[in-house]
Motif scaffolding. Structure first.
Motif, PDB file in Angstrom:
ATOM      1  N   SER A  50       0.825  -1.209   0.000  1.00  0.00           N
ATOM      2  CA  SER A  50       0.000   0.000   0.000  1.00  0.00           C
ATOM      3  C   SER A  50       0.860   1.259   0.000  1.00  0.00           C
ATOM      4  O   SER A  50       0.558   2.238  -0.698  1.00  0.00           O
ATOM      5  N   ILE A  53       2.658   1.580  -3.588  1.00  0.00           N
ATOM      6  CA  ILE A  53       1.715   1.893  -4.662  1.00  0.00           C
ATOM      7  C   ILE A  53       1.250   3.341  -4.536  1.00  0.00           C
ATOM      8  O   ILE A  53       1.215   4.089  -5.520  1.00  0.00           O
ATOM      9  N   ALA A  54       0.906   3.751  -3.304  1.00  0.00           N
ATOM     10  CA  ALA A  54       0.463   5.130  -3.082  1.00  0.00           C
ATOM     11  C   ALA A  54       1.582   6.123  -3.393  1.00  0.00           C
ATOM     12  O   ALA A  54       1.337   7.186  -3.992  1.00  0.00           O
ATOM     13  N   ILE A  57       2.136   6.604  -7.181  1.00  0.00           N
ATOM     14  CA  ILE A  57       1.086   7.401  -7.816  1.00  0.00           C
ATOM     15  C   ILE A  57       1.129   8.844  -7.335  1.00  0.00           C
ATOM     16  O   ILE A  57       0.999   9.786  -8.122  1.00  0.00           O
ATOM     17  N   ILE A 103      -1.714   4.423   3.856  1.00  0.00           N
ATOM     18  CA  ILE A 103      -1.838   5.044   2.534  1.00  0.00           C
ATOM     19  C   ILE A 103      -1.850   6.563   2.670  1.00  0.00           C
ATOM     20  O   ILE A 103      -1.191   7.279   1.906  1.00  0.00           O
ATOM     21  N   ILE A 208      -4.031   6.862 -14.232  1.00  0.00           N
ATOM     22  CA  ILE A 208      -3.757   6.536 -12.827  1.00  0.00           C
ATOM     23  C   ILE A 208      -4.769   5.528 -12.302  1.00  0.00           C
ATOM     24  O   ILE A 208      -4.411   4.565 -11.616  1.00  0.00           O
ATOM     25  N   LEU A 209      -6.057   5.736 -12.650  1.00  0.00           N
ATOM     26  CA  LEU A 209      -7.101   4.814 -12.193  1.00  0.00           C
ATOM     27  C   LEU A 209      -6.890   3.420 -12.764  1.00  0.00           C
ATOM     28  O   LEU A 209      -6.969   2.416 -12.027  1.00  0.00           O
ATOM     29  N   THR A 212      -3.822   1.787 -11.072  1.00  0.00           N
ATOM     30  CA  THR A 212      -4.089   1.388  -9.687  1.00  0.00           C
ATOM     31  C   THR A 212      -4.975   0.153  -9.630  1.00  0.00           C
ATOM     32  O   THR A 212      -4.676  -0.815  -8.924  1.00  0.00           O
ATOM     33  N   VAL A 216      -3.484  -3.430  -8.274  1.00  0.00           N
ATOM     34  CA  VAL A 216      -4.058  -3.956  -7.031  1.00  0.00           C
ATOM     35  C   VAL A 216      -4.804  -5.262  -7.288  1.00  0.00           C
ATOM     36  O   VAL A 216      -4.658  -6.238  -6.537  1.00  0.00           O
TER      37      VAL A 216
END
Length: 461
Positions: A50, A53-54, A57, A103, A208-209, A212, A216
């Motif tokens: 988490s 990944i956060a 981005i 996050i 980005i969406l 992600t 995930v």
């Protein structure tokens, strides 16, 4: 550098160290969190996933946001977000809430890192190289001693202390930043009048969406399959959703005018692409050991968090000692020889992991830690130098962004590799298998470094 400049450096340094400090302290807390929340290793590994990944981005987004809305504002906002997350994370009633606050903490610290170097570049006009090297010491030092600090804190005050320890740094950085970082210049008309739609297009919100969701979902599908030790329809469906989303992401990035990850750049500049591939593999190796070894020591060898932190200090100290030596070497000989030696050291360290067993002295793990620590010091300077050597000057900003993305992808893949190999419980056999896989990756780095060195020499001759 005048007194105001020195205090500005301290303010920015105290803020930027939060991201590497929190990404490294958690390595000695995995075993404790497993016991507290009664979860298997693959689930607890999301505390690592988490964060990275956060960060992957948030940092490019916040870099763009600072150009529009002001670097001082983003820096101060990041400190406030980090303060709130550090205060609330220890109060989490479940592991899910802990992930949420982790996050939020990653986003806050990424806001600080994204603009910290820019603030120094803009407001420190004398001896900028020295100022930037000081900032690098704050960050590399925090990453190096993070496991040691985490081990001491958990030993004396339990795992919530690794979040509470951020608060003094945040408060000190915030108070100094208010006094030392100049106020932002008035926003340009373009920035004042930008609509949400244009802002979403600028940061590539759709990309980005897709990135992600795809990443995930793929991680959930793979790790859930390993954790439950059987393949179910649900796992396959989730994994396929991830692959489809990532495929759509690639298609979208190739078409959009402002891509989140400029994939066309990789195809256009092959030498730069190889640097990023190599850097990603280096981070897979380093962070697989960085997060895997503390869990091995605590769960298999029953070493306390305190002593685990002391042993992990070998990694950080060797890295810090090797970095300045690497700088002088690379200035004289270029990055390729240092990168080749680094790959050989990683191979040696990975083979050493394979040889460890229940009767091996615990102190012998320091051999692997020293090998990886020295190689990390060589890579920290060598990879950056190789990037500058192989990237066109007119796109060095984009190249640096891609370079950081490669770092985060490597850390995410390292966590995935460790989670898949170990499954629900860390054990000696799984750790040995991890060492075998790392050896194969390290050998591929040896070949890659040698091949690129030979190619470079042919080009120059």
């Amino acid at each position: 550098m005048n007194a105001r400049g020195r205090w500005l450096m301290i303010s920015v340094g105290l803020g930027t160290l939060l991201n590497p400090l929190n990404s490294s302290m958690i390595s000695v807390a995995i075993a404790r969190l497993q016991n507290v929340y009664r979860l298997d290793f693959t689930v607890v590994s999301w505390i690592i996933f988490s964060f990275y990944i956060a960060s992957a981005i948030a940092q490019p987004i916040m870099g763009k946001a600072s150009d529009l809305f002001g670097r001082r504002k983003i820096f101060l906002t990041g400190l406030v977000v980090s303060f709130v997350a550090s205060l609330l994370a220890p109060l989490s009633v479940s592991f899910g809430w802990l992930i949420v606050f982790r996050i939020v903490q990653s986003i806050g610290t990424s806001m600080i890192v994204a603009v910290g170097m820019a603030i120094v570049r803009i407001h420190i006009t004398e001896k900028q190289a020295t100022a930037l090297s000081v900032l690098a010491i704050f960050m590399s030092g925090a990453a190096a001693i993070g496991p040691f600090i985490g081990g001491v804190l958990i030993h004396w005050w339990d795992w919530p202390a690794i979040f509470f320890v951020n608060i003094p740094f945040v408060v000190a950085s915030f108070l100094l930043a208010l006094r030392t970082i100049p106020k932002d210049e008035p926003l340009a008309p373009v920035a004042r009048n930008i609509s949400f739609r244009k802002w979403f297009d600028l940061i590539d919100a759709s990309g980005i969406l897709l990135f992600t969701v795809g990443l995930v979902a793929l991680l959930v599908g793979l790790l859930s399959t390993k954790s439950s030790e059987h393949v179910s329809l649900g796992h396959v469906v989730v994994g396929l959703i991830g692959l489809v989303a990532l495929g759509a992401f690639v298609r979208h990035e190739l078409k959009t005018t402002s891509p989140f990850i400029p994939l066309r750049t990789f195809a256009k500049y092959s030498a730069m692409t190889w640097v990023n591939v190599q850097f990603m593999l280096v981070n897979v190796l380093f962070y697989a050991l960085f997060f895997g070894l503390p869990s091995y020591l605590q769960m298999v060898r029953h070493v306390s968090e305190f002593h685990t932190g002391i042993l992990m200090l070998t990694l950080g100290l060797c890295s810090l000692i090797a970095s300045p030596i690497a700088g002088r070497w690379i200035d004289k000989s270029g990055p390729m020889p240092a990168l080749l030696v680094s790959a050989v050291l990683m191979t040696f360290g990975s083979v050493w992991i394979v040889t460890l067993n229940q009767t091996s002295p615990v102190i012998s793990v320091c051999v692997a830690l020293a090998a990886f620590g020295i190689s990390n010091g060589l890579n920290g300077v060598g990879m950056q130098a190789a990037l500058f050597q192989n990237s066109p000057k007119e796109m060095i900003g984009v190249a640096s962004g891609i370079f950081n993305t490669s770092r985060y992808l490597g850390t995410i893949l390292s966590s995935l590799l460790t989670g898949v190999v170990m499954g629900g419980q860390f054990n000696a056999g799984g750790f040995r298998l991890l060492g075998v896989i790392l050896t194969i990756i390290a050998l591929s780095l040896v070949f890659m470094s040698w091949w690129r060195w030979e190619s470079r020499q042919l080009e120059e001759s």
